[in-house]
Motif scaffolding. Structure first.
Motif, mmCIF file in Angstrom:
data_model
loop_
_atom_site.group_PDB
_atom_site.id
_atom_site.type_symbol
_atom_site.label_atom_id
_atom_site.label_comp_id
_atom_site.label_asym_id
_atom_site.label_seq_id
_atom_site.Cartn_x
_atom_site.Cartn_y
_atom_site.Cartn_z
ATOM 1 N N PHE A 78 64.412 41.114 34.749
ATOM 2 C CA PHE A 78 65.424 42.076 35.194
ATOM 3 C C PHE A 78 66.722 41.828 34.428
ATOM 4 O O PHE A 78 67.100 40.686 34.180
ATOM 5 N N GLU A 79 67.364 42.905 34.085
ATOM 6 C CA GLU A 79 68.582 42.863 33.267
ATOM 7 C C GLU A 79 69.769 43.326 34.104
ATOM 8 O O GLU A 79 69.672 44.383 34.726
ATOM 9 N N PRO A 80 70.864 42.547 34.206
ATOM 10 C CA PRO A 80 71.210 41.382 33.399
ATOM 11 C C PRO A 80 70.312 40.178 33.698
ATOM 12 O O PRO A 80 69.963 39.925 34.847
ATOM 13 N N PHE A 81 69.964 39.439 32.627
ATOM 14 C CA PHE A 81 69.051 38.316 32.753
ATOM 15 C C PHE A 81 69.770 37.031 32.362
ATOM 16 O O PHE A 81 70.839 37.062 31.739
ATOM 17 N N TYR A 82 69.150 35.913 32.731
ATOM 18 C CA TYR A 82 69.670 34.597 32.339
ATOM 19 C C TYR A 82 69.109 34.295 30.954
ATOM 20 O O TYR A 82 67.893 34.307 30.763
ATOM 21 N N GLY A 83 69.984 34.016 30.013
ATOM 22 C CA GLY A 83 69.596 33.895 28.607
ATOM 23 C C GLY A 83 68.425 32.962 28.347
ATOM 24 O O GLY A 83 67.538 33.280 27.556
ATOM 25 N N TYR A 84 68.397 31.821 29.023
ATOM 26 C CA TYR A 84 67.313 30.864 28.771
ATOM 27 C C TYR A 84 65.952 31.449 29.136
ATOM 28 O O TYR A 84 64.950 31.063 28.557
ATOM 29 N N HIS A 85 65.904 32.328 30.135
ATOM 30 C CA HIS A 85 64.603 32.906 30.488
ATOM 31 C C HIS A 85 64.061 33.679 29.289
ATOM 32 O O HIS A 85 62.906 33.504 28.893
ATOM 33 N N ALA A 86 64.904 34.536 28.736
ATOM 34 C CA ALA A 86 64.471 35.343 27.594
ATOM 35 C C ALA A 86 64.181 34.449 26.385
ATOM 36 O O ALA A 86 63.147 34.600 25.724
ATOM 37 N N SER A 87 65.073 33.497 26.135
ATOM 38 C CA SER A 87 64.923 32.673 24.925
ATOM 39 C C SER A 87 63.714 31.744 25.024
ATOM 40 O O SER A 87 63.050 31.481 24.021
ATOM 41 N N THR A 88 63.446 31.227 26.220
ATOM 42 C CA THR A 88 62.264 30.362 26.386
ATOM 43 C C THR A 88 61.002 31.142 26.037
ATOM 44 O O THR A 88 60.150 30.685 25.282
ATOM 45 N N LEU A 89 60.914 32.362 26.580
ATOM 46 C CA LEU A 89 59.734 33.188 26.288
ATOM 47 C C LEU A 89 59.643 33.466 24.795
ATOM 48 O O LEU A 89 58.593 33.315 24.177
ATOM 49 N N LYS A 90 60.764 33.866 24.215
ATOM 50 C CA LYS A 90 60.784 34.201 22.789
ATOM 51 C C LYS A 90 60.355 33.007 21.936
ATOM 52 O O LYS A 90 59.622 33.154 20.972
ATOM 53 N N SER A 91 60.854 31.818 22.310
ATOM 54 C CA SER A 91 60.545 30.634 21.493
ATOM 55 C C SER A 91 59.056 30.317 21.539
ATOM 56 O O SER A 91 58.527 29.669 20.648
ATOM 57 N N LEU A 92 58.371 30.777 22.591
ATOM 58 C CA LEU A 92 56.932 30.550 22.714
ATOM 59 C C LEU A 92 56.146 31.781 22.254
ATOM 60 O O LEU A 92 54.960 31.902 22.526
ATOM 61 N N ARG A 93 56.866 32.698 21.599
ATOM 62 C CA ARG A 93 56.248 33.928 21.039
ATOM 63 C C ARG A 93 55.723 34.851 22.130
ATOM 64 O O ARG A 93 54.765 35.579 21.936
ATOM 65 N N MET A 94 56.326 34.770 23.310
ATOM 66 C CA MET A 94 56.012 35.722 24.373
ATOM 67 C C MET A 94 57.064 36.820 24.342
ATOM 68 O O MET A 94 58.120 36.657 23.716
ATOM 69 N N VAL A 95 56.802 37.921 25.023
ATOM 70 C CA VAL A 95 57.653 39.089 24.836
ATOM 71 C C VAL A 95 58.364 39.455 26.150
ATOM 72 O O VAL A 95 57.724 39.947 27.083
ATOM 73 N N PRO A 96 59.679 39.198 26.233
ATOM 74 C CA PRO A 96 60.400 39.651 27.428
ATOM 75 C C PRO A 96 60.531 41.172 27.413
ATOM 76 O O PRO A 96 60.889 41.742 26.384
ATOM 77 N N VAL A 97 60.205 41.792 28.531
ATOM 78 C CA VAL A 97 60.349 43.249 28.644
ATOM 79 C C VAL A 97 61.415 43.484 29.721
ATOM 80 O O VAL A 97 61.254 43.045 30.863
ATOM 81 N N LEU A 98 62.504 44.117 29.322
ATOM 82 C CA LEU A 98 63.652 44.208 30.225
ATOM 83 C C LEU A 98 63.574 45.439 31.124
ATOM 84 O O LEU A 98 63.351 46.548 30.650
ATOM 85 N N VAL A 99 63.766 45.212 32.419
ATOM 86 C CA VAL A 99 63.881 46.320 33.377
ATOM 87 C C VAL A 99 65.314 46.277 33.905
ATOM 88 O O VAL A 99 65.713 45.286 34.533
ATOM 89 N N PRO A 100 66.109 47.314 33.614
ATOM 90 C CA PRO A 100 67.521 47.236 33.993
ATOM 91 C C PRO A 100 67.735 47.339 35.497
ATOM 92 O O PRO A 100 67.065 48.129 36.177
#
Ligand code: PLP
Length: 396
Positions: free
Chosen positions: A125-147
């Motif tokens: 959910f957006e606004p999101f906590y940056g580490y949640h998105a970045s942790t997923l990204k660093s593991l090549r997973m894809v955050p999908v934002l729902v505002p």
């Protein structure tokens, strides 16, 4: 590899482009240089409870300085299970369903590594906590934002549209991340909202990662509820929490994760690979805190922060930066449109230059192009520092 390539590989050019951690750190350095007040980083410099620090020091002196069992010392796992029963009514097995982690951050990282695969999509959910998105990204997973919809009045809540959530699901969706109470907007998901989310999770067989690190920072009528307690949700919910905020020990790197025994082994394995175990002596400190601090400690924590919230809300209002009233956690998003600067990072710089108060650009919590009129202020500060910040804000 050039830095820009690293950034795009991590998706950092799409998520929080201008206000990355480095920007927050740069603000901190500039704030120190100006002798200002740092309301940017969520470091919370309030005093840790003496029972916690004294037990940690005693544990060091008693020789608890070596590796612990990979899932943490039995004393702390037992205390966490007792805490779960006390606050959520959940009966948790301390030997098979609790993992002591290197902070909530280490807990999410290990859980994502264990339960998700590269390419998996995860709803945030957006606004999101940056580490949640970045942790997923660093593991090549894809955050999908729902505002979440911005509140229509300062008192109203951030809300989500169930249809928008359903529209974001694809055959690759594997999980939802909920942060309740939330950083940065203080949203507390209501029972009705969690029931709706649970129905989606059950129908689409999704994991729900719930970051409850601010569970004790709840104000007014709001009530914290873990989605794990809803019917059919226990097995698919991974509860992540920790001691950083509740005991004001962000630097101890101590948290925990509660999950069904069938997931916990794999999560513990990945946590072991990165961290081996959480800091041993400090585990004794946290255990003593859980064992000895009564309900009045948690009530007082919420009361103290409610008071801090009241003071900074008034100062932001007086400064002409309309704040959104958070229901939980200890951050406030405020409207910074009156400040000079083409984007939130520049507005944060302008505020720092004019008042000596450091904040975080709202854009750090949204997809590119959003949050540019918002600043986030952390109010988990000692009273004298908060009063100083409030006076400085009013000077605007
Ligand atoms: N989760 C959220 C939502 C946070 O805001 C923070 C810290 O700001 C953390 C986790 C970090 O927790 P820990 O210190 O236990 O890793």
């Amino acid at each position: 590899m050039p830095l820009t390539t690293v950034a795009s590989k991590l998706g950092l050019s799409e998520l929080a482009p201008r206000a990355l951690q480095s920007e927050i750190r740069a603000m901190t350095m500039e704030c120190d240089r100006l002798g200002g007040v740092n309301l940017a980083q969520g470091v919370c410099d309030t005093e840790p409870p003496a029972v916690v620090t004294e037990a940690a020091i005693a544990a060091i002196n008693a020789g608890h300085n070596i590796y612990t069992r990979l899932d943490g010392i039995g004393r702390l796992r037992t205390a966490i299970a007792a805490k779960m029963l006390r606050f959520t009514g959940m009966v948790v097995n301390p030997d098979t369903e609790v993992l002591v982690t290197s902070g909530a951050t280490g807990g999410l990282h290990a859980a994502a590594m264990a339960l998700l695969n590269p390419g998996d999509e995860v709803i945030l959910f957006e606004p999101f906590y940056g580490y949640h998105a970045s942790t997923l990204k660093s593991l090549r997973m894809v955050p999908v934002l729902v505002p979440l919809a911005e509140p229509v009045t300062a008192e109203a809540d951030w809300t989500f549209d169930l249809e928008a959530l359903k529209a974001a699901l694809t055959p690759r969706t594997r999980a939802l991340i909920i942060n309740t109470p939330s950083n940065p907007c203080g949203k507390i998901f209501t029972r009705e909202e969690l029931e709706a989310l649970s129905a989606v999770a059950i129908e689409h067989n999704l994991f729900v990662f719930t970051d409850e690190i601010y569970e004790h920072f709840v104000y007014g009528e709001a009530e914290h509820l873990s989605p794990a307690t809803l019917p059919g949700m226990r097995e698919r919910t991974i509860i992540i929490s920790g001691f950083s905020k509740t005991f004001s020990v962000t630097g101890w790197r101590l948290g925990y994760l509660v999950a069904d025994a069938k997931w916990l082994g794999a999560i513990s394995y990945f946590h072991d690979l990165t961290y081996v175990c959480a800091p041993s002596a400090l585990q004794h400190g946290a255990a003593a805190g859980l064992e000895q601090l009564g309900m009045e400690f948690y009530t007082q924590l919420a009361t103290d922060h409610l008071d801090k919230r009241t003071r900074i809300l008034a100062a932001l209002t007086d400064a002409g930066m309309k704040p959104y009233v958070p229901r939980g956690a200890y951050y406030i998003l405020a409207d910074a449109s009156r400040l000079p600067g083409a984007n939130a990072a520049l507005k944060a710089r302008a505020l720092l230059a004019q008042t000596g108060v450091a904040s975080v650009a709202g854009s750090a919590f949204f997809r590119a192009g959003h949050g540019e009129d918002l600043l986030r202020f952390c109010f988990a500060k000692r009273d004298a520092d908060l009063d100083d910040a409030c006076a400085r804000l009013r000077s605007l």
